[in-house]
Enzyme design. Sequence first.
Site, PDB file in Angstrom:
ATOM      1  N   GLU A 108     -10.365  17.554 -30.161  1.00 39.12           N
ATOM      2  CA  GLU A 108      -9.378  17.948 -31.178  1.00 39.12           C
ATOM      3  C   GLU A 108      -9.237  16.873 -32.268  1.00 39.12           C
ATOM      4  O   GLU A 108      -8.214  16.807 -32.950  1.00 39.12           O
ATOM      5  CB  GLU A 108      -8.014  18.223 -30.534  1.00 39.12           C
ATOM      6  CG  GLU A 108      -7.999  19.319 -29.478  1.00 39.12           C
ATOM      7  CD  GLU A 108      -8.292  20.726 -30.024  1.00 39.12           C
ATOM      8  OE1 GLU A 108      -8.481  20.875 -31.249  1.00 39.12           O
ATOM      9  OE2 GLU A 108      -8.344  21.658 -29.209  1.00 39.12           O
ATOM     10  N   HIS A 113      -0.923  16.078 -28.552  1.00 31.99           N
ATOM     11  CA  HIS A 113      -1.140  17.487 -28.210  1.00 31.99           C
ATOM     12  C   HIS A 113      -1.085  17.642 -26.699  1.00 31.99           C
ATOM     13  O   HIS A 113      -1.598  16.789 -25.965  1.00 31.99           O
ATOM     14  CB  HIS A 113      -2.500  17.942 -28.734  1.00 31.99           C
ATOM     15  CG  HIS A 113      -2.956  19.250 -28.172  1.00 31.99           C
ATOM     16  ND1 HIS A 113      -2.266  20.429 -28.373  1.00 31.99           N
ATOM     17  CD2 HIS A 113      -4.021  19.579 -27.392  1.00 31.99           C
ATOM     18  CE1 HIS A 113      -2.905  21.416 -27.770  1.00 31.99           C
ATOM     19  NE2 HIS A 113      -3.967  20.922 -27.148  1.00 31.99           N
ATOM     20  N   HIS A 134      -0.045  20.825 -23.259  1.00 32.57           N
ATOM     21  CA  HIS A 134       0.089  22.229 -22.847  1.00 32.57           C
ATOM     22  C   HIS A 134       1.336  22.424 -21.978  1.00 32.57           C
ATOM     23  O   HIS A 134       1.209  22.731 -20.791  1.00 32.57           O
ATOM     24  CB  HIS A 134      -1.153  22.660 -22.043  1.00 32.57           C
ATOM     25  CG  HIS A 134      -2.474  22.407 -22.721  1.00 32.57           C
ATOM     26  ND1 HIS A 134      -3.662  22.301 -22.023  1.00 32.57           N
ATOM     27  CD2 HIS A 134      -2.799  22.260 -24.034  1.00 32.57           C
ATOM     28  CE1 HIS A 134      -4.674  22.104 -22.881  1.00 32.57           C
ATOM     29  NE2 HIS A 134      -4.168  22.063 -24.107  1.00 32.57           N
ATOM     30  N   GLU A 163      21.466  19.947 -28.413  1.00 35.27           N
ATOM     31  CA  GLU A 163      20.796  18.832 -29.084  1.00 35.27           C
ATOM     32  C   GLU A 163      19.612  19.239 -29.962  1.00 35.27           C
ATOM     33  O   GLU A 163      19.154  18.440 -30.791  1.00 35.27           O
ATOM     34  CB  GLU A 163      20.259  17.856 -28.024  1.00 35.27           C
ATOM     35  CG  GLU A 163      21.329  17.249 -27.148  1.00 35.27           C
ATOM     36  CD  GLU A 163      21.832  15.933 -27.719  1.00 35.27           C
ATOM     37  OE1 GLU A 163      21.067  14.967 -27.698  1.00 35.27           O
ATOM     38  OE2 GLU A 163      22.982  15.887 -28.182  1.00 35.27           O
ATOM     39  N   HIS A 173      -1.607  28.425 -26.274  1.00 35.38           N
ATOM     40  CA  HIS A 173      -2.383  27.210 -26.009  1.00 35.38           C
ATOM     41  C   HIS A 173      -1.487  25.998 -25.700  1.00 35.38           C
ATOM     42  O   HIS A 173      -1.606  25.390 -24.646  1.00 35.38           O
ATOM     43  CB  HIS A 173      -3.313  26.899 -27.197  1.00 35.38           C
ATOM     44  CG  HIS A 173      -4.208  25.718 -26.978  1.00 35.38           C
ATOM     45  ND1 HIS A 173      -5.548  25.715 -27.259  1.00 35.38           N
ATOM     46  CD2 HIS A 173      -3.934  24.468 -26.510  1.00 35.38           C
ATOM     47  CE1 HIS A 173      -6.072  24.540 -26.946  1.00 35.38           C
ATOM     48  NE2 HIS A 173      -5.109  23.765 -26.500  1.00 35.38           N
TER      49      HIS A 173
END
Length: 270
Positions: free
Chosen positions: A116, A139, A141, A169, A210
Amino acid sequence: MKDILTAPWLVELVRTCTNMYAHGWDERNGGNISVLLDAADVAAYLDCKAVLRTLPTGFSAPALDGKYFLVTGTGKYFKNVQYDPAVNLGIVRLADGGQTAQLLWGFTDGGKFTSEFPAHMMSHAARLSVDPENRVVMHCHPNNLLAMTYVHDLDEKTFTRTLWQMETECIVVFPEGVNVLPWMVCGTNEIGQATAEKMKTARLVVWAQHGIYGAGRDLDETFGLIETAEKAAAVYLKIAHLPWKQTITVADLHQLEERFGVKARPGWLD
Ligand code: 2HA
Ligand code: ZN
């Protein structure tokens, strides 16, 4: 030259990978992180003239030319980063307008940066254009955010409103809301460009079916953003199928803006 394995920024990244794995956000080789480093920080630990390998990136990013990044490796498991940082992580300097990554340390098994990398580098360029202090792109999942993208409308304003209403919050932590990309093939320049475009208006970008991208000034801020959105998604999934008796109203959200001195994304509380 100091021992790079003692560099506070490297230690912090290793701990963050371990912590993210423990949260269940990074199964197998899932997830990736990149951290923008100061040249001077790197020079205290490495000979910056000693390029170990040059790796083509497959994209250009002129704004990042000459910048240094600590980045997780492709195919590497967050679970394992703590046991061998030098195999699982690398330090690269971008050159040739971003088309080349010069490896200065790490990826010692012949590996390279995360698949990525386009989304990371393009996101760094986008975030730096709106916040010169931005250093981290992350990044992963997370289960609940991922699950939510199957059952919730993907309209960004609606998706954000739901998250804001799931925990008091949330609007304080991410007043700009979350942006959402529809499902796309990952690892490509296309998803990189789409993510970077979304990063201009928010530090959180959900990748439907994803995972999520977060950006921030440091690892704590970025981790905290994802952690808070993921918590809100978890609450949503606990109650989505139950009859609601009350929620945080738009009027309540306006009160939070006032109390905490934050401003929701313009138009998103209308
Ligand atoms: O393989 O998370 O998106 C790492 C990933 C790809
Ligand atoms: Zn992923």
